[in-house]
Write a protein that holds these residues in place. Structure first.
Motif, PDB file in Angstrom:
ATOM      1  N   HIS A  31      62.383  -0.980  61.918  1.00 52.30           N
ATOM      2  CA  HIS A  31      62.248   0.475  61.738  1.00 52.30           C
ATOM      3  C   HIS A  31      63.059   1.179  62.824  1.00 52.30           C
ATOM      4  O   HIS A  31      63.142   0.690  63.958  1.00 52.30           O
ATOM      5  CB  HIS A  31      60.761   0.808  61.875  1.00 52.30           C
ATOM      6  CG  HIS A  31      60.371   2.194  61.477  1.00 52.30           C
ATOM      7  ND1 HIS A  31      60.669   3.296  62.239  1.00 52.30           N
ATOM      8  CD2 HIS A  31      59.684   2.665  60.420  1.00 52.30           C
ATOM      9  CE1 HIS A  31      60.167   4.379  61.655  1.00 52.30           C
ATOM     10  NE2 HIS A  31      59.564   4.028  60.551  1.00 52.30           N
ATOM     11  N   VAL A  86      51.255   2.430  58.311  1.00 52.06           N
ATOM     12  CA  VAL A  86      50.651   1.689  57.207  1.00 52.06           C
ATOM     13  C   VAL A  86      51.422   0.376  57.098  1.00 52.06           C
ATOM     14  O   VAL A  86      52.649   0.356  57.294  1.00 52.06           O
ATOM     15  CB  VAL A  86      50.792   2.534  55.901  1.00 52.06           C
ATOM     16  CG1 VAL A  86      50.508   1.717  54.661  1.00 52.06           C
ATOM     17  CG2 VAL A  86      49.898   3.776  55.964  1.00 52.06           C
ATOM     18  N   GLY A 123      50.017   6.002  48.600  1.00 51.63           N
ATOM     19  CA  GLY A 123      49.121   7.125  48.890  1.00 51.63           C
ATOM     20  C   GLY A 123      48.245   6.962  50.129  1.00 51.63           C
ATOM     21  O   GLY A 123      47.480   7.860  50.469  1.00 51.63           O
ATOM     22  N   GLY A 148      49.130   6.653  53.422  1.00 50.38           N
ATOM     23  CA  GLY A 148      49.561   7.513  54.524  1.00 50.38           C
ATOM     24  C   GLY A 148      49.069   8.939  54.313  1.00 50.38           C
ATOM     25  O   GLY A 148      48.521   9.564  55.223  1.00 50.38           O
ATOM     26  N   ARG A 149      49.239   9.408  53.108  1.00 45.44           N
ATOM     27  CA  ARG A 149      48.802  10.774  52.813  1.00 45.44           C
ATOM     28  C   ARG A 149      47.282  10.911  52.950  1.00 45.44           C
ATOM     29  O   ARG A 149      46.775  11.883  53.492  1.00 45.44           O
ATOM     30  CB  ARG A 149      49.238  11.148  51.397  1.00 45.44           C
ATOM     31  CG  ARG A 149      49.056  12.602  51.156  1.00 45.44           C
ATOM     32  CD  ARG A 149      49.499  13.038  49.782  1.00 45.44           C
ATOM     33  NE  ARG A 149      49.368  14.477  49.743  1.00 45.44           N
ATOM     34  CZ  ARG A 149      50.339  15.303  49.475  1.00 45.44           C
ATOM     35  NH1 ARG A 149      51.527  14.850  49.196  1.00 45.44           N
ATOM     36  NH2 ARG A 149      50.133  16.590  49.475  1.00 45.44           N
ATOM     37  N   ASN A 196      63.871   9.070  59.548  1.00 43.50           N
ATOM     38  CA  ASN A 196      62.672   8.566  58.866  1.00 43.50           C
ATOM     39  C   ASN A 196      62.318   9.523  57.724  1.00 43.50           C
ATOM     40  O   ASN A 196      61.310  10.236  57.746  1.00 43.50           O
ATOM     41  CB  ASN A 196      61.537   8.458  59.891  1.00 43.50           C
ATOM     42  CG  ASN A 196      60.344   7.681  59.386  1.00 43.50           C
ATOM     43  OD1 ASN A 196      60.330   7.214  58.236  1.00 43.50           O
ATOM     44  ND2 ASN A 196      59.333   7.523  60.224  1.00 43.50           N
ATOM     45  N   ARG A 222      55.693  18.104  53.020  1.00 46.69           N
ATOM     46  CA  ARG A 222      54.925  18.330  51.790  1.00 46.69           C
ATOM     47  C   ARG A 222      53.500  18.793  52.106  1.00 46.69           C
ATOM     48  O   ARG A 222      52.918  19.589  51.394  1.00 46.69           O
ATOM     49  CB  ARG A 222      54.893  17.024  50.971  1.00 46.69           C
ATOM     50  CG  ARG A 222      54.535  17.231  49.533  1.00 46.69           C
ATOM     51  CD  ARG A 222      55.580  16.804  48.521  1.00 46.69           C
ATOM     52  NE  ARG A 222      56.544  15.823  48.974  1.00 46.69           N
ATOM     53  CZ  ARG A 222      56.763  14.672  48.370  1.00 46.69           C
ATOM     54  NH1 ARG A 222      56.037  14.329  47.336  1.00 46.69           N
ATOM     55  NH2 ARG A 222      57.706  13.869  48.771  1.00 46.69           N
TER      56      ARG A 222
HETATM   57  C1  LIG Z   1      55.104   7.089  57.008  1.00 45.37           C
HETATM   58  C2  LIG Z   1      53.964   6.287  56.398  1.00 45.37           C
HETATM   59  C3  LIG Z   1      52.760   6.365  57.313  1.00 45.37           C
HETATM   60  C4  LIG Z   1      53.610   6.934  55.057  1.00 45.37           C
HETATM   61  O1  LIG Z   1      52.557   6.192  54.491  1.00 45.37           O
HETATM   62  P1  LIG Z   1      52.619   5.729  52.957  1.00 45.37           P
HETATM   63  O2  LIG Z   1      51.307   5.145  52.609  1.00 45.37           O
HETATM   64  O3  LIG Z   1      53.812   4.899  52.759  1.00 45.37           O
HETATM   65  O4  LIG Z   1      52.843   7.151  52.243  1.00 45.37           O
HETATM   66  P2  LIG Z   1      52.236   7.640  50.875  1.00 45.37           P
HETATM   67  O5  LIG Z   1      52.288   6.541  49.871  1.00 45.37           O
HETATM   68  O6  LIG Z   1      50.888   8.248  51.135  1.00 45.37           O
HETATM   69  O7  LIG Z   1      53.271   8.751  50.489  1.00 45.37           O
HETATM   70  C5  LIG Z   1      53.081  10.056  50.973  1.00 45.37           C
HETATM   71  C6  LIG Z   1      54.119  10.979  50.407  1.00 45.37           C
HETATM   72  O8  LIG Z   1      55.368  10.691  50.995  1.00 45.37           O
HETATM   73  C7  LIG Z   1      56.333  10.462  49.971  1.00 45.37           C
HETATM   74  N1  LIG Z   1      57.177   9.381  50.400  1.00 45.37           N
HETATM   75  C8  LIG Z   1      56.807   8.171  50.811  1.00 45.37           C
HETATM   76  N2  LIG Z   1      57.902   7.438  51.107  1.00 45.37           N
HETATM   77  C9  LIG Z   1      58.970   8.229  50.849  1.00 45.37           C
HETATM   78  C10 LIG Z   1      60.375   8.068  50.938  1.00 45.37           C
HETATM   79  N3  LIG Z   1      60.931   6.921  51.379  1.00 45.37           N
HETATM   80  N4  LIG Z   1      61.173   9.120  50.612  1.00 45.37           N
HETATM   81  C11 LIG Z   1      60.644  10.302  50.194  1.00 45.37           C
HETATM   82  N5  LIG Z   1      59.309  10.497  50.077  1.00 45.37           N
HETATM   83  C12 LIG Z   1      58.504   9.483  50.402  1.00 45.37           C
HETATM   84  C13 LIG Z   1      55.563  10.046  48.755  1.00 45.37           C
HETATM   85  O9  LIG Z   1      56.266  10.409  47.602  1.00 45.37           O
HETATM   86  C14 LIG Z   1      54.276  10.808  48.913  1.00 45.37           C
HETATM   87  O10 LIG Z   1      54.398  12.112  48.406  1.00 45.37           O
HETATM   88  P3  LIG Z   1      53.254  12.651  47.416  1.00 45.37           P
HETATM   89  O11 LIG Z   1      51.946  12.417  48.107  1.00 45.37           O
HETATM   90  O12 LIG Z   1      53.574  14.087  47.217  1.00 45.37           O
HETATM   91  O13 LIG Z   1      53.398  11.801  46.182  1.00 45.37           O
HETATM   92  C15 LIG Z   1      54.369   4.812  56.148  1.00 45.37           C
HETATM   93  O14 LIG Z   1      55.462   4.772  55.294  1.00 45.37           O
HETATM   94  C16 LIG Z   1      54.653   4.011  57.396  1.00 45.37           C
HETATM   95  O15 LIG Z   1      53.754   3.460  58.016  1.00 45.37           O
HETATM   96  N6  LIG Z   1      55.933   3.902  57.781  1.00 45.37           N
HETATM   97  C17 LIG Z   1      56.299   3.119  58.969  1.00 45.37           C
HETATM   98  C18 LIG Z   1      55.804   3.798  60.228  1.00 45.37           C
HETATM   99  C19 LIG Z   1      56.210   5.253  60.281  1.00 45.37           C
HETATM  100  O16 LIG Z   1      57.343   5.600  59.955  1.00 45.37           O
HETATM  101  N7  LIG Z   1      55.301   6.107  60.753  1.00 45.37           N
HETATM  102  C20 LIG Z   1      55.575   7.508  60.922  1.00 45.37           C
HETATM  103  C21 LIG Z   1      56.189   7.751  62.255  1.00 45.37           C
HETATM  104  S1  LIG Z   1      56.367   9.494  62.569  1.00 45.37           S
END
Ligand SMILES: CC(C)(COP(=O)(O)OP(=O)(O)OC[C@H]1O[C@@H](n2cnc3c(N)ncnc32)[C@H](O)[C@@H]1OP(=O)(O)O)[C@@H](O)C(=O)NCCC(=O)NCCS
Length: 324
Positions: free
Chosen positions: A192, A260, A268, A270-271, A297, A306
């Motif tokens: 990442h 996550v 869903g 993360g949301r 990111n 959002r």
């Molecule tokens: C960021 C993170 C916590 C999001 O958790 P997640 O469970 O993957 O996210 P969700 O499935 O709940 O998606 C949430 C929203 O983001 C959107 N989304 C998720 N990945 C996306 C992507 N690559 N591009 C655009 N939108 C995206 C989804 O469409 C969703 O929107 P909606 O609720 O309106 O449908 C997760 O991807 C993660 O752990 N990433 C690695 C660590 C990280 O980057 N942490 C954040 C540091 S600031």
């Protein structure tokens, strides 16, 4: 005439004026109470254990500090922890910020055993320090500081205790250990961009240090367990996601971590974690919540926007690696 002096020659009270001006700036730019960090800096300065420099004007038997900066060592890494110069000494014939930054970089790069340097100075716009870091071979990563107003009106209803999402249990932070949290961080940030910025995310020992810092030091605010949540698999019991929050002002929270497991992302979770935390902060009648995210990111940034977060400002994270 201004000199650059070793921070360890100073007493905490000599920096009072600077720390007050800095606190006012953090309040204005970042909606953040810098006082707990300022208190810790004062203690470390009094103990003469904080490496760094003070830009000071000397004359008529007195020394007047115009700015200061410090760094800390963590194994083979140096971290530039802070840089602040009184506004009137920033851009004139004497550019105090550059003078101090150059000095800190020179010391760290010349220190045997320092293989890597990291810096995230949130109060500085990218254009302010970018050239100086680039000239010394630092890579830069754009970071965005976002804020969401919580309304401050009626507290939100909604889940408070344990809830379920698919085959996961969402529950308050109390039920997780640092070790589990560190393993989750290590997996969630594999390959990442954020583990290029912060090498604590790359291995278990580093992630434990990250958790320790979050829970015990005020650098990211005061940890708020009541607004922090975890997600556990119902079948395996393993930690699959978490959100950690802190308090950066009596009425402002900060999300210090949300992650996550990769195989659980995009469904869903993360949301759901974010909404649980926001619900808890609204119930506590907080005014606002902030967070920072790397511009690259895109998924996380899209999620925050959002949910209603708006950009407050931008800064860069800088990383230097020693080459053979
Ligand atoms: C960021 C993170 C916590 C999001 O958790 P997640 O469970 O993957 O996210 P969700 O499935 O709940 O998606 C949430 C929203 O983001 C959107 N989304 C998720 N990945 C996306 C992507 N690559 N591009 C655009 N939108 C995206 C989804 O469409 C969703 O929107 P909606 O609720 O309106 O449908 C997760 O991807 C993660 O752990 N990433 C690695 C660590 C990280 O980057 N942490 C954040 C540091 S600031």
């Amino acid at each position: 005439m201004a000199d650059v002096l070793d921070l360890r020659q100073f007493r905490g009270t000599q920096l009072d004026g600077l720390l007050q001006a800095e606190s006012a700036e953090w309040d204005r730019l970042l909606d953040w109470d810098y006082q707990p960090s300022a208190d810790l800096i004062r203690q470390y300065v009094d103990a003469r254990i904080l490496p760094g420099y003070v830009l000071a004007e000397r004359g008529f038997g007195r020394t007047a500090p115009l700015g200061y900066g410090f760094f800390v060592h963590e194994a083979r890494k140096g971290m530039i922890g802070n840089l602040f110069v009184a506004p009137e000494h920033r851009n004139g014939t004497l550019d105090g910020e550059h003078v101090l930054l150059e000095q800190m970089i020179a010391t760290l790069t010349a220190t045997p055993g320092v293989e890597r340097i990291e810096a995230q100075l949130m109060a500085f716009a990218p254009q302010k320090l970018g050239e100086c870091f680039a000239a010394h071979g630092f890579a830069s990563f754009r970071r965005v500081f976002l804020e969401l107003g919580l309304g401050g009106g009626e507290p939100a209803n909604g889940a408070e205790g344990t809830t379920h999402l698919q085959d996961m249990r969402l529950e308050p932070w109390g039920g997780a250990s640092y070790e589990e949290a560190a393993r989750l961080i290590q997996h969630a940030y594999r390959e990442h961009v954020d583990s290029r910025i912060n090498d604590q995310y790359r291995n278990f020992a580093g992630a434990i240090r990250f958790m320790h810092n979050i829970a015990h030091y005020p650098g990211c605010g005061q940890f708020d367990a009541s607004a922090s949540f975890i997600a556990r698999s119902l079948r395996r019991g393993a930690l699959e996601g978490m959100i950690l929050a802190s308090r950066v002002k009596p009425d402002v929270a900060h999300i210090t971590q949300i992650c996550v497991l990769p195989e659980r992302q995009g469904h869903g979770l993360g949301r759901a974690l974010l909404e649980r935390a926001l619900g808890s902060l609204r119930r506590q009648r907080l005014r606002a919540v902030t967070l920072t995210v790397t511009g690259e990111n895109a998924g996380a940034l899209a999620l925050y926007r959002r949910v209603g977060f708006v950009d407050l400002n931008e800064f860069d994270a800088y990383v230097w690696e020693r080459t053979a």
